[in-house]
Design a protein around this motif. Structure first.
Motif, PDB file in Angstrom:
ATOM      1  N   VAL A 177       0.833  -1.206   0.000  1.00 58.08           N
ATOM      2  CA  VAL A 177       0.000   0.000   0.000  1.00 58.08           C
ATOM      3  C   VAL A 177       0.871   1.260   0.000  1.00 58.08           C
ATOM      4  O   VAL A 177       0.520   2.254  -0.644  1.00 58.08           O
ATOM      5  CB  VAL A 177      -1.020  -0.002   1.163  1.00 58.08           C
ATOM      6  N   ALA A 178       2.000   1.233   0.691  1.00 54.66           N
ATOM      7  CA  ALA A 178       2.877   2.410   0.685  1.00 54.66           C
ATOM      8  C   ALA A 178       3.389   2.697  -0.719  1.00 54.66           C
ATOM      9  O   ALA A 178       3.399   3.849  -1.166  1.00 54.66           O
ATOM     10  CB  ALA A 178       4.044   2.190   1.652  1.00 54.66           C
ATOM     11  N   ILE A 180       2.854   6.058  -5.612  1.00 49.26           N
ATOM     12  CA  ILE A 180       2.712   6.189  -7.065  1.00 49.26           C
ATOM     13  C   ILE A 180       1.454   6.979  -7.421  1.00 49.26           C
ATOM     14  O   ILE A 180       1.476   7.852  -8.293  1.00 49.26           O
ATOM     15  CB  ILE A 180       2.686   4.797  -7.737  1.00 49.26           C
ATOM     16  N   LEU A 181       0.340   6.682  -6.742  1.00 50.69           N
ATOM     17  CA  LEU A 181      -0.940   7.304  -7.085  1.00 50.69           C
ATOM     18  C   LEU A 181      -1.024   8.793  -6.742  1.00 50.69           C
ATOM     19  O   LEU A 181      -1.565   9.574  -7.527  1.00 50.69           O
ATOM     20  CB  LEU A 181      -2.089   6.569  -6.403  1.00 50.69           C
ATOM     21  N   LYS A 182      -0.535   9.193  -5.577  1.00 47.33           N
ATOM     22  CA  LYS A 182      -0.686  10.590  -5.154  1.00 47.33           C
ATOM     23  C   LYS A 182      -0.114  11.573  -6.177  1.00 47.33           C
ATOM     24  O   LYS A 182      -0.826  12.475  -6.613  1.00 47.33           O
ATOM     25  CB  LYS A 182      -0.069  10.803  -3.775  1.00 47.33           C
ATOM     26  N   PRO A 183       1.142  11.433  -6.608  1.00 50.45           N
ATOM     27  CA  PRO A 183       1.651  12.388  -7.599  1.00 50.45           C
ATOM     28  C   PRO A 183       1.006  12.211  -8.971  1.00 50.45           C
ATOM     29  O   PRO A 183       0.846  13.179  -9.722  1.00 50.45           O
ATOM     30  CB  PRO A 183       3.144  12.104  -7.671  1.00 50.45           C
ATOM     31  N   ALA A 184       0.629  10.978  -9.307  1.00 49.91           N
ATOM     32  CA  ALA A 184       0.023  10.734 -10.622  1.00 49.91           C
ATOM     33  C   ALA A 184      -1.331  11.421 -10.735  1.00 49.91           C
ATOM     34  O   ALA A 184      -1.666  11.990 -11.776  1.00 49.91           O
ATOM     35  CB  ALA A 184      -0.118   9.235 -10.871  1.00 49.91           C
ATOM     36  N   VAL A 185      -2.114  11.387  -9.662  1.00 54.65           N
ATOM     37  CA  VAL A 185      -3.456  12.004  -9.689  1.00 54.65           C
ATOM     38  C   VAL A 185      -3.345  13.506  -9.473  1.00 54.65           C
ATOM     39  O   VAL A 185      -4.002  14.284 -10.158  1.00 54.65           O
ATOM     40  CB  VAL A 185      -4.377  11.343  -8.641  1.00 54.65           C
ATOM     41  N   SER A 241      -3.646  14.670  -2.172  1.00 54.23           N
ATOM     42  CA  SER A 241      -4.796  14.281  -1.378  1.00 54.23           C
ATOM     43  C   SER A 241      -5.294  12.878  -1.688  1.00 54.23           C
ATOM     44  O   SER A 241      -5.777  12.183  -0.806  1.00 54.23           O
ATOM     45  CB  SER A 241      -5.936  15.279  -1.614  1.00 54.23           C
ATOM     46  N   TYR A 242      -5.198  12.461  -2.935  1.00 50.72           N
ATOM     47  CA  TYR A 242      -5.857  11.236  -3.396  1.00 50.72           C
ATOM     48  C   TYR A 242      -4.862  10.139  -3.704  1.00 50.72           C
ATOM     49  O   TYR A 242      -3.929  10.369  -4.462  1.00 50.72           O
ATOM     50  CB  TYR A 242      -6.657  11.552  -4.665  1.00 50.72           C
ATOM     51  N   PRO A 243      -5.019   8.986  -3.116  1.00 50.17           N
ATOM     52  CA  PRO A 243      -5.953   8.535  -2.074  1.00 50.17           C
ATOM     53  C   PRO A 243      -5.396   8.828  -0.681  1.00 50.17           C
ATOM     54  O   PRO A 243      -4.229   9.190  -0.537  1.00 50.17           O
ATOM     55  CB  PRO A 243      -6.010   7.028  -2.299  1.00 50.17           C
ATOM     56  N   SER A 244      -6.210   8.613   0.339  1.00 52.65           N
ATOM     57  CA  SER A 244      -5.773   8.811   1.718  1.00 52.65           C
ATOM     58  C   SER A 244      -4.832   7.679   2.117  1.00 52.65           C
ATOM     59  O   SER A 244      -5.230   6.524   2.212  1.00 52.65           O
ATOM     60  CB  SER A 244      -6.981   8.831   2.653  1.00 52.65           C
ATOM     61  N   GLY A 245      -3.580   8.012   2.356  1.00 47.20           N
ATOM     62  CA  GLY A 245      -2.589   7.010   2.736  1.00 47.20           C
ATOM     63  C   GLY A 245      -2.837   6.438   4.123  1.00 47.20           C
ATOM     64  O   GLY A 245      -2.618   5.250   4.362  1.00 47.20           O
ATOM     65  N   ASP A 246      -3.297   7.283   5.061  1.00 48.28           N
ATOM     66  CA  ASP A 246      -3.583   6.790   6.411  1.00 48.28           C
ATOM     67  C   ASP A 246      -4.716   5.768   6.384  1.00 48.28           C
ATOM     68  O   ASP A 246      -4.634   4.718   7.014  1.00 48.28           O
ATOM     69  CB  ASP A 246      -3.960   7.946   7.334  1.00 48.28           C
TER      70      ASP A 246
END
Length: 175
Positions: free
Chosen positions: A12-13, A18-23, A34-39
Motif C-alpha cells: 500500500v505504501a 505512485i498514485l498521489k503524484p500521478a493524480v 490528497s488522493y488517495p488517503s494514505g492513512d
C-alpha cells in the motif's frame, strides 16, 4: 498474520506513493497529494490480514478503519472520495498481503516478520508524533499501539505453544 500485514503495508505504501503524484488532487486545505488517503489505506491494509478468520477482530478492524477515514475527512485534510478509495485500495493490498502470508505459511516459523511488524508500527507512531497535526499522533497511537499489543500477545502465545526444544529439533531435521 503479522507478516501478511507488513507485506500489505509495503504494497500500500508503494501504491499510494505512485498514485498521489500521478493524480495530483489537492487537499481541502489546498496542499498537494490528497488522493488517495494514505492513512486510511494503511489502516485497511493492516486490518485485512489481521482480522480475517476472527469474528472478534472483524468488527474492531471495521471500527478502526472507519474511525481513521472519518477523522481524515473531519480534520479537513481529505475529501470523502480520498478516504473511500483509501479503504478499497488498502483492502486490496491487505488481501494481497494475506495471500502472500498464506503461501509462506508452509515454511517453518520465523520471528523476523513479527520484528518487522513491530518496527513498522513504531515508525507509524513516531511519524504521527512528528507530523504537525494532532490527529496523526492520536491515530498513530489508536491504530498501532493495539496492533503492537496484539503482536506481543501473539509472540507470547506462539512461544508457549512452540517450545524452543521443538524448534531446535526442526532445525536439526532441516540441516
Amino acid at each position: 498474520r503479522a507478516a501478511g500485514a507488513v507485506a500489505a503495508l509495503a504494497i500500500v505504501a508503494l501504491s499510494v506513493a505512485i498514485l498521489k503524484p500521478a493524480v495530483g488532487r489537492k487537499r481541502p486545505t489546498g496542499t498537494p497529494d490528497s488522493y488517495p488517503s494514505g492513512d486510511t489505506a494503511s489502516a485497511a491494509a493492516a486490518a485485512v490480514p489481521l482480522a480475517v478468520g476472527s469474528w472478534v477482530a472483524v468488527p474492531v478492524a471495521v471500527a478502526v478503519v472507519g474511525a481513521v477515514a472519518t477523522f481524515r475527512v473531519l480534520d479537513g485534510v481529505h475529501h470523502p472520495g480520498d478516504v473511500i478509495t483509501g479503504v478499497f485500495l488498502g483492502a486490496l493490498c491487505g488481501l494481497l498481503g494475506l495471500m502472500w502470508e498464506r503461501r509462506r505459511a508452509a515454511r517453518p516459523p520465523d520471528d523476523r516478520p513479527a520484528a518487522a511488524w513491530f518496527a513498522v508500527c513504531l515508525l507509524f507512531i513516531a511519524w504521527g508524533a512528528l507530523v504537525d497535526q494532532q490527529s496523526h499522533a492520536v491515530l498513530g497511537g489508536v491504530i498501532h499501539v493495539p496492533l503492537l499489543i496484539a503482536g506481543i500477545v501473539w509472540m507470547r502465545w506462539r512461544s508457549a505453544n512452540n517450545p524452543p526444544a521443538d524448534r531446535g529439533s526442526d532445525e536439526q531435521h532441516s540441516a
